[in-house]
Write a protein that holds these residues in place. Sequence first.
Motif, PDB file in Angstrom:
ATOM      1  N   LEU A 410      49.671   4.394  15.396  1.00 34.26           N
ATOM      2  CA  LEU A 410      49.163   3.057  15.708  1.00 34.26           C
ATOM      3  C   LEU A 410      50.196   2.197  16.439  1.00 34.26           C
ATOM      4  O   LEU A 410      49.891   1.072  16.828  1.00 34.26           O
ATOM      5  CB  LEU A 410      48.768   2.340  14.406  1.00 34.26           C
ATOM      6  CG  LEU A 410      47.706   3.014  13.540  1.00 34.26           C
ATOM      7  CD1 LEU A 410      47.640   2.335  12.172  1.00 34.26           C
ATOM      8  CD2 LEU A 410      46.343   2.945  14.218  1.00 34.26           C
ATOM      9  N   ARG A 411      51.384   2.718  16.604  1.00 36.00           N
ATOM     10  CA  ARG A 411      52.486   1.891  17.088  1.00 36.00           C
ATOM     11  C   ARG A 411      52.232   1.273  18.462  1.00 36.00           C
ATOM     12  O   ARG A 411      52.794   0.230  18.799  1.00 36.00           O
ATOM     13  CB  ARG A 411      53.776   2.722  17.118  1.00 36.00           C
ATOM     14  CG  ARG A 411      55.031   1.891  17.306  1.00 36.00           C
ATOM     15  CD  ARG A 411      56.306   2.723  17.385  1.00 36.00           C
ATOM     16  NE  ARG A 411      57.479   1.857  17.371  1.00 36.00           N
ATOM     17  CZ  ARG A 411      58.205   1.581  16.310  1.00 36.00           C
ATOM     18  NH1 ARG A 411      57.892   2.128  15.136  1.00 36.00           N
ATOM     19  NH2 ARG A 411      59.246   0.770  16.391  1.00 36.00           N
ATOM     20  N   TRP A 412      51.403   1.902  19.276  1.00 39.24           N
ATOM     21  CA  TRP A 412      51.166   1.388  20.625  1.00 39.24           C
ATOM     22  C   TRP A 412      50.623  -0.034  20.611  1.00 39.24           C
ATOM     23  O   TRP A 412      50.769  -0.773  21.599  1.00 39.24           O
ATOM     24  CB  TRP A 412      50.220   2.309  21.385  1.00 39.24           C
ATOM     25  CG  TRP A 412      48.814   2.383  20.835  1.00 39.24           C
ATOM     26  CD1 TRP A 412      48.344   3.280  19.926  1.00 39.24           C
ATOM     27  CD2 TRP A 412      47.714   1.530  21.170  1.00 39.24           C
ATOM     28  NE1 TRP A 412      47.009   3.050  19.657  1.00 39.24           N
ATOM     29  CE2 TRP A 412      46.601   1.979  20.414  1.00 39.24           C
ATOM     30  CE3 TRP A 412      47.557   0.440  22.010  1.00 39.24           C
ATOM     31  CZ2 TRP A 412      45.351   1.371  20.499  1.00 39.24           C
ATOM     32  CZ3 TRP A 412      46.308  -0.178  22.100  1.00 39.24           C
ATOM     33  CH2 TRP A 412      45.223   0.290  21.345  1.00 39.24           C
ATOM     34  N   LEU A 413      49.986  -0.429  19.506  1.00 36.63           N
ATOM     35  CA  LEU A 413      49.452  -1.791  19.427  1.00 36.63           C
ATOM     36  C   LEU A 413      50.552  -2.846  19.495  1.00 36.63           C
ATOM     37  O   LEU A 413      50.296  -4.001  19.866  1.00 36.63           O
ATOM     38  CB  LEU A 413      48.650  -1.967  18.133  1.00 36.63           C
ATOM     39  CG  LEU A 413      47.296  -1.248  18.082  1.00 36.63           C
ATOM     40  CD1 LEU A 413      46.796  -1.180  16.642  1.00 36.63           C
ATOM     41  CD2 LEU A 413      46.290  -1.956  18.976  1.00 36.63           C
ATOM     42  N   ALA A 414      51.770  -2.463  19.131  1.00 38.25           N
ATOM     43  CA  ALA A 414      52.887  -3.415  19.168  1.00 38.25           C
ATOM     44  C   ALA A 414      53.514  -3.528  20.551  1.00 38.25           C
ATOM     45  O   ALA A 414      54.342  -4.411  20.777  1.00 38.25           O
ATOM     46  CB  ALA A 414      53.954  -2.996  18.157  1.00 38.25           C
ATOM     47  N   GLY A 420      49.298  -9.187  28.793  1.00 36.89           N
ATOM     48  CA  GLY A 420      49.924 -10.024  27.782  1.00 36.89           C
ATOM     49  C   GLY A 420      48.947 -10.731  26.871  1.00 36.89           C
ATOM     50  O   GLY A 420      49.261 -11.754  26.267  1.00 36.89           O
ATOM     51  N   THR A 421      47.730 -10.166  26.725  1.00 35.01           N
ATOM     52  CA  THR A 421      46.689 -10.831  25.932  1.00 35.01           C
ATOM     53  C   THR A 421      46.572 -10.292  24.512  1.00 35.01           C
ATOM     54  O   THR A 421      45.957 -10.943  23.669  1.00 35.01           O
ATOM     55  CB  THR A 421      45.327 -10.681  26.625  1.00 35.01           C
ATOM     56  OG1 THR A 421      45.024  -9.282  26.784  1.00 35.01           O
ATOM     57  CG2 THR A 421      45.351 -11.333  28.004  1.00 35.01           C
ATOM     58  N   THR A 495      40.288  -9.302  19.939  1.00 35.00           N
ATOM     59  CA  THR A 495      40.387 -10.748  20.204  1.00 35.00           C
ATOM     60  C   THR A 495      39.822 -11.520  19.013  1.00 35.00           C
ATOM     61  O   THR A 495      38.796 -12.182  19.121  1.00 35.00           O
ATOM     62  CB  THR A 495      39.626 -11.122  21.491  1.00 35.00           C
ATOM     63  OG1 THR A 495      38.268 -10.664  21.385  1.00 35.00           O
ATOM     64  CG2 THR A 495      40.287 -10.510  22.721  1.00 35.00           C
ATOM     65  N   PRO A 496      40.484 -11.433  17.879  1.00 32.01           N
ATOM     66  CA  PRO A 496      39.929 -12.069  16.675  1.00 32.01           C
ATOM     67  C   PRO A 496      40.059 -13.587  16.706  1.00 32.01           C
ATOM     68  O   PRO A 496      40.831 -14.150  17.486  1.00 32.01           O
ATOM     69  CB  PRO A 496      40.780 -11.470  15.555  1.00 32.01           C
ATOM     70  CG  PRO A 496      42.087 -11.165  16.201  1.00 32.01           C
ATOM     71  CD  PRO A 496      41.749 -10.735  17.601  1.00 32.01           C
ATOM     72  N   ALA A 497      39.305 -14.214  15.831  1.00 32.36           N
ATOM     73  CA  ALA A 497      39.420 -15.653  15.623  1.00 32.36           C
ATOM     74  C   ALA A 497      40.755 -15.963  14.941  1.00 32.36           C
ATOM     75  O   ALA A 497      41.436 -15.054  14.447  1.00 32.36           O
ATOM     76  CB  ALA A 497      38.259 -16.143  14.757  1.00 32.36           C
ATOM     77  N   LEU A 526      51.679 -11.041  14.508  1.00 37.73           N
ATOM     78  CA  LEU A 526      53.123 -11.283  14.503  1.00 37.73           C
ATOM     79  C   LEU A 526      53.636 -11.790  15.846  1.00 37.73           C
ATOM     80  O   LEU A 526      54.728 -12.348  15.924  1.00 37.73           O
ATOM     81  CB  LEU A 526      53.870 -10.000  14.116  1.00 37.73           C
ATOM     82  CG  LEU A 526      53.672  -9.558  12.661  1.00 37.73           C
ATOM     83  CD1 LEU A 526      54.327  -8.208  12.421  1.00 37.73           C
ATOM     84  CD2 LEU A 526      54.242 -10.594  11.695  1.00 37.73           C
ATOM     85  N   ARG A 527      52.823 -11.577  16.902  1.00 42.18           N
ATOM     86  CA  ARG A 527      53.208 -12.100  18.216  1.00 42.18           C
ATOM     87  C   ARG A 527      52.292 -13.207  18.688  1.00 42.18           C
ATOM     88  O   ARG A 527      52.328 -13.604  19.853  1.00 42.18           O
ATOM     89  CB  ARG A 527      53.207 -10.966  19.248  1.00 42.18           C
ATOM     90  CG  ARG A 527      54.325  -9.953  19.049  1.00 42.18           C
ATOM     91  CD  ARG A 527      54.197  -8.790  20.036  1.00 42.18           C
ATOM     92  NE  ARG A 527      53.081  -7.909  19.700  1.00 42.18           N
ATOM     93  CZ  ARG A 527      52.140  -7.514  20.562  1.00 42.18           C
ATOM     94  NH1 ARG A 527      52.177  -7.943  21.807  1.00 42.18           N
ATOM     95  NH2 ARG A 527      51.179  -6.701  20.188  1.00 42.18           N
TER      96      ARG A 527
END
Length: 652
Positions: A410-414, A420-421, A495-497, A526-527
């Motif tokens: 799952l690391r690619w999500l970081a 940059g969205t 793209t959560p609330a 975290l970002r």
Amino acid sequence: MTDITTSDWRPFLLRWSEEWADSLPDDETRSVEDETARRARWLGLPAASEERIAAMERRLGQRMPPSYREFLAVSDGWRHAGGFVARLAGTTEASWHDNASGLAENFERYLDEEARPEGRREADIWRRGLQLDVESDATYVLLDPEDVGEDGEWAVYTWASWRAAPPERHADFRAFMRAMHREFHRLRAGHGDEGPVFVNGTTREKDALVARARTAALRGDWERALAMLDEAASYGRPRAAGLGDQIRLLLGRTSRVSFGPAGRGPLYAVEQLPVLVADHAAHAYGDDSLAGTLRAADDELVSLAHAMLDRMRNGTYRCTVAGPFGEAVERARELARWGDTDEAWRTLMDALPSWEPLEPDHVAPFGWVADPVLGPLLTPERGRELLSTPRGGWTGGPAEQAPRLDPDTLRWLAEPDPGGTRTSYRFVLVEGVRPEELPGLLADGDDAVLSAPMTRWEASHRSAHGRVAFSSRDDRALMAVGRAGPGWSFAFDGTPAPFDRHRFVSPAAAAAARAGTRAVVVWCGLRAGGGQPFFHLSVARDGTEQYAFTYQAGEVRRSGDIPRALEPDRFLSGREADAADAEGALLEAVSGEFGTRLPRHAIVRGRLHTFITRSWKRPPREGETYLVISRHRDFARGDRDGRAGGGAPDSR
């Protein structure tokens, strides 16, 4: 005839002249000069002597470049250079342009301090160029005495106002004449049934080149094939462009793809037509313009194209191919719609050697690119792998292997995404449940149904269509679903609330409601900009949450017996400055603990099934407020006269 040396000028010019003379209809009205040239089968003029060339050079104050001098020694001028220059200058007519056209000021108007050298050269050519066009269709031909190669050759620039393009540069006069010969061939080949049949030594040579290119393409030597096809296409050979377009499409060079006029065989209906219609749909062109996209298509084909367009827009179009490769297409589509794009691609590649062309002018399967689920599989690297694989009964060298696109964790999500969205996201991982079963666990009523596969943007647009109110009272997530590794399924929201720790309710227990199943919920921000960094993890089994923790504002709240591998203190020290660095390590730990992954390519570029979950928030309690933004229905659907209704927020 790919090059011309000193001794080649006369044979080259003779061949061109004979081809020109043979292409003219007998009953066409011509000028006296043209009729004389036709009878003589010579477009040139008498050769210039060395004395005449030397006199020209004294008049102009410059020694002429080698290839132009060699040309003059064979023909002191030329008629019909291409389609738009009726006469080229010889020794007495060549002259310095000296901005006689006034075009230097026009080109200089667009220059600034950051202008590229090419831009400056294109403006200056009008002041220093040697003009060679004597009669033309508003077309200028200029030799540039300051654009000189190591061999002493001067570059040639051509420009026509009606082309709406910058001046075209040719390396030297030799290259310019080759280009004009190609232009002559393209224009004559485009006349179709008008005039005599256009067959000569050059056309036969280029048609043989097309045949060799087709064989090279089927053997997997696509680079050589494309170079040969481009060469033949530059002479207007009718098969070359369509064959080259098949290769260009698979390389992702779609801006130049048209396939030529519409055909009647299976190649057009099965492969070419879907690609053209898909491109039309992707650009949201009006339906009335579809017939123009399909060059020379009859009413039956246009009707077929409109039906295909409707299926593409509503998400029901599927690529269908006969034979063993067609069976592989079906298997690959099933894999791709659940996110396993790497395995889908391997399925296609394993079956590719068994693929057979539908017609002689068919060098690779490409109609699948129009399939909304399969199309996103294609990347330039994968296109090269497909093209380098021998097929259609031919053998060749080893194929160029494309790398896998999906990491095993799952690391690619970081990792920062190109736009940059992706600063916040959430997902649910469920073990022992198929992807199509997730809506039954995480949604209610009409929402517990999967959509057709679509991109995130398409899904968002459809879910918002017709809505007139948006509220922070609840948080119903639009989630894409697929497989997350052996035995696992996922639901993902990129793209959560905004995260509301006080009202947040984890769906982990609901997702693991069936006996013998586990669910993992991750919500990471975290970002996230404009708020406090946060990270939530919760894990449930058999309908009961086993453990969870939430990090926010430097504080960790936890419950249950958290495994050491996921212990938040190992990643989150309590100092917000370290939070972003912890994201990758946390995701890696979740992958290691549960053996799961998320398909990057499918989530970022593909089309997946989606659904809308129950709210991730509990209902507001007494005294808690929430925001409702409403808009008039005319705003949502667009007023007939182009006006939009207003909307205002309502705090409750």
